[in-house]
Design an enzyme around this catalytic site. Structure first.
Site, PDB file in Angstrom:
ATOM      1  N   SER A  67     -12.642  -6.186   8.723  1.00 46.10           N
ATOM      2  CA  SER A  67     -11.958  -5.602   7.582  1.00 46.10           C
ATOM      3  C   SER A  67     -12.993  -5.166   6.565  1.00 46.10           C
ATOM      4  O   SER A  67     -14.096  -5.709   6.494  1.00 46.10           O
ATOM      5  CB  SER A  67     -11.035  -6.648   6.960  1.00 46.10           C
ATOM      6  OG  SER A  67     -10.686  -6.278   5.642  1.00 46.10           O
ATOM      7  N   CYS A 117       0.825  -1.215   0.000  1.00 43.52           N
ATOM      8  CA  CYS A 117       0.000   0.000   0.000  1.00 43.52           C
ATOM      9  C   CYS A 117       0.857   1.263   0.000  1.00 43.52           C
ATOM     10  O   CYS A 117       0.443   2.301  -0.519  1.00 43.52           O
ATOM     11  CB  CYS A 117      -0.902   0.020   1.229  1.00 43.52           C
ATOM     12  SG  CYS A 117      -1.846  -1.487   1.511  1.00 43.52           S
ATOM     13  N   CYS A 140      -2.112   2.637   3.214  1.00 45.59           N
ATOM     14  CA  CYS A 140      -2.794   1.581   3.951  1.00 45.59           C
ATOM     15  C   CYS A 140      -3.862   2.162   4.884  1.00 45.59           C
ATOM     16  O   CYS A 140      -3.875   3.351   5.191  1.00 45.59           O
ATOM     17  CB  CYS A 140      -1.779   0.760   4.741  1.00 45.59           C
ATOM     18  SG  CYS A 140      -2.424  -0.849   5.295  1.00 45.59           S
ATOM     19  N   ASP A 141      -4.757   1.275   5.332  1.00 38.23           N
ATOM     20  CA  ASP A 141      -6.014   1.645   5.981  1.00 38.23           C
ATOM     21  C   ASP A 141      -5.947   2.800   6.957  1.00 38.23           C
ATOM     22  O   ASP A 141      -6.761   3.721   6.913  1.00 38.23           O
ATOM     23  CB  ASP A 141      -6.587   0.437   6.734  1.00 38.23           C
ATOM     24  CG  ASP A 141      -7.018  -0.680   5.811  1.00 38.23           C
ATOM     25  OD1 ASP A 141      -6.684  -0.615   4.608  1.00 38.23           O
ATOM     26  OD2 ASP A 141      -7.669  -1.625   6.272  1.00 38.23           O
ATOM     27  N   LYS A 142      -5.036   2.761   7.917  1.00 40.53           N
ATOM     28  CA  LYS A 142      -5.048   3.736   8.998  1.00 40.53           C
ATOM     29  C   LYS A 142      -4.403   5.054   8.618  1.00 40.53           C
ATOM     30  O   LYS A 142      -4.597   6.065   9.295  1.00 40.53           O
ATOM     31  CB  LYS A 142      -4.341   3.173  10.248  1.00 40.53           C
ATOM     32  CG  LYS A 142      -4.910   1.843  10.735  1.00 40.53           C
ATOM     33  CD  LYS A 142      -6.405   1.892  10.936  1.00 40.53           C
ATOM     34  CE  LYS A 142      -6.999   0.514  11.132  1.00 40.53           C
ATOM     35  NZ  LYS A 142      -6.842  -0.390   9.984  1.00 40.53           N
ATOM     36  N   GLU A 174      -9.454  -6.708  13.732  1.00 39.11           N
ATOM     37  CA  GLU A 174     -10.386  -7.082  12.671  1.00 39.11           C
ATOM     38  C   GLU A 174     -10.510  -8.601  12.590  1.00 39.11           C
ATOM     39  O   GLU A 174      -9.579  -9.333  12.910  1.00 39.11           O
ATOM     40  CB  GLU A 174      -9.908  -6.541  11.328  1.00 39.11           C
ATOM     41  CG  GLU A 174      -9.966  -5.033  11.250  1.00 39.11           C
ATOM     42  CD  GLU A 174      -9.474  -4.492   9.921  1.00 39.11           C
ATOM     43  OE1 GLU A 174      -9.744  -3.317   9.640  1.00 39.11           O
ATOM     44  OE2 GLU A 174      -8.810  -5.236   9.169  1.00 39.11           O
ATOM     45  N   ASP A 207      -2.460  -3.972   7.623  1.00 37.96           N
ATOM     46  CA  ASP A 207      -3.525  -4.796   8.191  1.00 37.96           C
ATOM     47  C   ASP A 207      -3.502  -6.208   7.620  1.00 37.96           C
ATOM     48  O   ASP A 207      -3.746  -7.183   8.329  1.00 37.96           O
ATOM     49  CB  ASP A 207      -4.896  -4.161   7.915  1.00 37.96           C
ATOM     50  CG  ASP A 207      -5.178  -3.010   8.866  1.00 37.96           C
ATOM     51  OD1 ASP A 207      -4.236  -2.567   9.533  1.00 37.96           O
ATOM     52  OD2 ASP A 207      -6.332  -2.568   8.929  1.00 37.96           O
TER      53      ASP A 207
END
EC number: 4.2.1.9
Length: 565
Positions: free
Chosen positions: A477, A55, A128-130, A451, A87
């Site tokens: 997720s 990512c 990435c996600d966060k 998650e 993640d």
């Protein structure tokens, strides 16, 4: 300094001028500053580059282009880094405890560097996600002119003529355990799912949050749907660098952009796209830092008016690259605006309003299949449903996209960790009709609200999708699908009702009436509450101990700076 020209050094002037700041300037000269640079606004480029995840692996190059843009725009730029957690790699083991806390670490680190260095503006680049919500949280806290850039989505992997992605890998594990595929096919999936740089390809959390931030007005139109490897990404970063200086000139600050109406636009786009349930956590946290009053009830109010129109993974057919080729998030927003579903007068980082930005955007491509007509939606209302009841007084979130059933009732099978539940699934203890409960995995109890993608993927892989319900005070997720309910609050670790459940209790979940209830007498309920004992903290030192001690309820965004009296 030209006295006729506006001084854009809104904070860095404390370093740029004065005899007392000679030592400060000496340090900056060592990293390349010249006399001319001290006359310019100092622009930080917050890079989340890292080799720990696809990512973010390309973001170092994007940061350099943002720096070039800021310099060309009249700023004195400098790059600094922060962390990221993958993640996908942290999933299914103790590493996932650190995922949500990383959001706070990232936000705190950007705030710390930017405020310590007295920077005047920021370009923040995430992947990435966060990283997306964390960057925006930091921007909202500091409230200095800023632009967010999304690193972009990964291309789909190819296997046997079909598109696959990281969720295919998770689900292949369940298929292999069930004997549906052999070891050779499992290996092929592993080697094909992630072909290069970019965030996970479906409408999972990274793409969901990037889309939300674009709708919020904090990124340039097209940022969320342009693939990571597209040449435009580098141009976008240059443009972002230039824009920060223009925002300084125009006195446009993040909190001018991040209004209540802008957050409603973000929720609208998330609902229309069928995004991740994590959008609740992150948008609530972002609103908290921007001092905007946003609650779970606002999500529900907006949801009622927004159709789900995107046929995107995990429950649909397509990935973000397909949406990009169909016209991208700007084209979807244009459609929503035409239908009166967006606030078009909200200002954005371009200096123009949402409506002005979208007037320049082409409509969805003729014949595309990714976005359904408003008149023929996949679901008439948004698929992320808030549930309440005696099991979730503060609320819970159900993702109903792709679900043919709206009500589920069955006996509870209760597990106090993801590992316990994994063993039960592997031992064929989960049967059709069960309500699987994983508790003590909330923000405090996890800690870190891990998650459950591995669990949902195993359930899907074993052919139990929609045949069992899964509920947790943890989270899912964006790649999870099935009859799943997360974010149950209050969580078990603080005495929430989910902590009172026992094996065999009948649980009723109804997305039509939006209720989630434990079917026992009030007397029994009160008896269990009296007998409940607070669990011993799992960590007493380090980041997880600090996080568990400070984190708020998931219904408040799981933030660590909500100090209520």
């Amino acid at each position: 300094m030209d006295k006729t020209k506006k001084d854009l050094r809104i904070r860095s002037k404390v370093i740029s001028e004065g005899v007392n700041r000679v030592p400060n300037r000496s340090m900056l000269r060592a990293v390349g500053f010249t006399d001319e640079d001290f006359k310019k606004p100092m622009i930080g480029v917050a890079s989340t580059w890292s080799e720990v995840t696809p990512c973010n692996v390309h973001i170092d190059k994007l940061a350099q282009r943002a720096k070039s843009g800021a310099k060309a725009g009249g700023g004195a730029p400098m790059i600094f880094n922060t962390i990221t957690v993958s993640d996908g790699i942290a999933m299914g083991h103790e590493g996932m405890f650190y995922s949500l806390p990383s959001r706070e670490v990232i936000a705190d680190s950007i705030e710390t560097v930017t405020n310590a260095e007295r920077l005047d503006g920021i370009v923040a680049i995430g992947g990435c996600d966060k990283t997306t919500p964390a960057c925006v949280m930091a921007i909202a806290r500091m409230n200095i002119p800023s632009v967010y850039v999304y690193g972009g989505t990964i291309q789909p992997g190819k296997l046997d003529g079909k598109d696959i992605d990281i969720v295919s890998s998770f689900e292949a594990v369940g298929q292999y355990q069930e004997g549906l595929i052999d070891e050779e096919q499992l290996y092929k999936v592993e080697c094909s799912a992630c072909p290069g740089a970019g965030a996970c390809g479906g409408m999972y959390t990274a793409n969901t949050m990037a889309s939300a931030v674009e709708a919020l007005g904090m990124s340039i139109p097209g940022s969320s749907s342009t693939p990571a490897i597209n040449d435009y990404k580098e141009q976008e970063c240059e443009q972002a660098g230039e824009l920060v200086v223009k925002l300084l000139e125009q006195d446009i600050y993040p909190r001018d952009i991040m209004t209540k109406e802008a957050f409603e636009n973000a929720i609208t786009v998330v609902m229309a796209l069928g995004g991740s349930t994590n959008a609740f956590l992150h948008l609530l946290a972002m609103a908290h830092t921007a001092e905007v009053d946003l609650t779970m009830d606002d999500f529900e109010r907006v949801r009622q008016n927004v159709p789900h129109i995107a046929d995107l993974k995990p429950s649909g057919k397509y990935v973000m690259q397909d949406l990009y080729e169909a016209g991208g998030v700007p084209a979807v927003m244009k459609l929503l605006l035409e239908e009166g579903l967006l606030h078009g007068d909200c200002i954005t980082v371009t200096g123009k309003t949402i409506a002005e930005n979208l007037a320049e955007v082409p409509s969805l491509k003729e014949g595309q299949q990714v976005i359904k007509p408003i008149s023929e939606p996949l679901k008439k209302t948004g698929p992320l449903v808030v549930l309440k009841g005696n099991l979730a007084p503060e609320g819970a979130v159900a993702k109903m996209s792709g679900q043919k059933i709206s009500r589920f009732e069955g006996p509870a099978k209760v597990y106090d960790s993801e590992a316990e539940c994994t063993k039960a699934i592997e031992g064929n203890q989960i049967k059709e009709g069960d309500v699987v409960v994983i508790r003590n995995v909330g923000p405090k109890g996890g800690p870190g609200m891990p998650e459950m993608l591995s669990i949902t993927a195993m359930i899907v892989g074993r052919g139990l999708n929609g045949k069992v319900a899964l509920m947790t005070d943890g989270r899912f997720s964006g790649g999870s699908h099935g009859f799943v309910i997360g974010h149950i609050a209050p969580e078990a670790a603080v005495g929430g009702p989910i902590g009172l459940l026992q094996n065999g209790d009948i649980v009723a979940i109804d997305s039509d009436t939006q209720e989630i209830n434990l079917q026992i007498s009030e007397e029994e309920f009160e008896k269990r509450a009296r007998e409940w004992k607070k669990p011993v903290p799992k960590f007493t030192r380090g980041i997880l101990a600090k996080y568990a001690n400070n984190v708020s309820s998931s219904s408040k965004g799981a933030v660590t700076d909500l100090f209520e009296e």
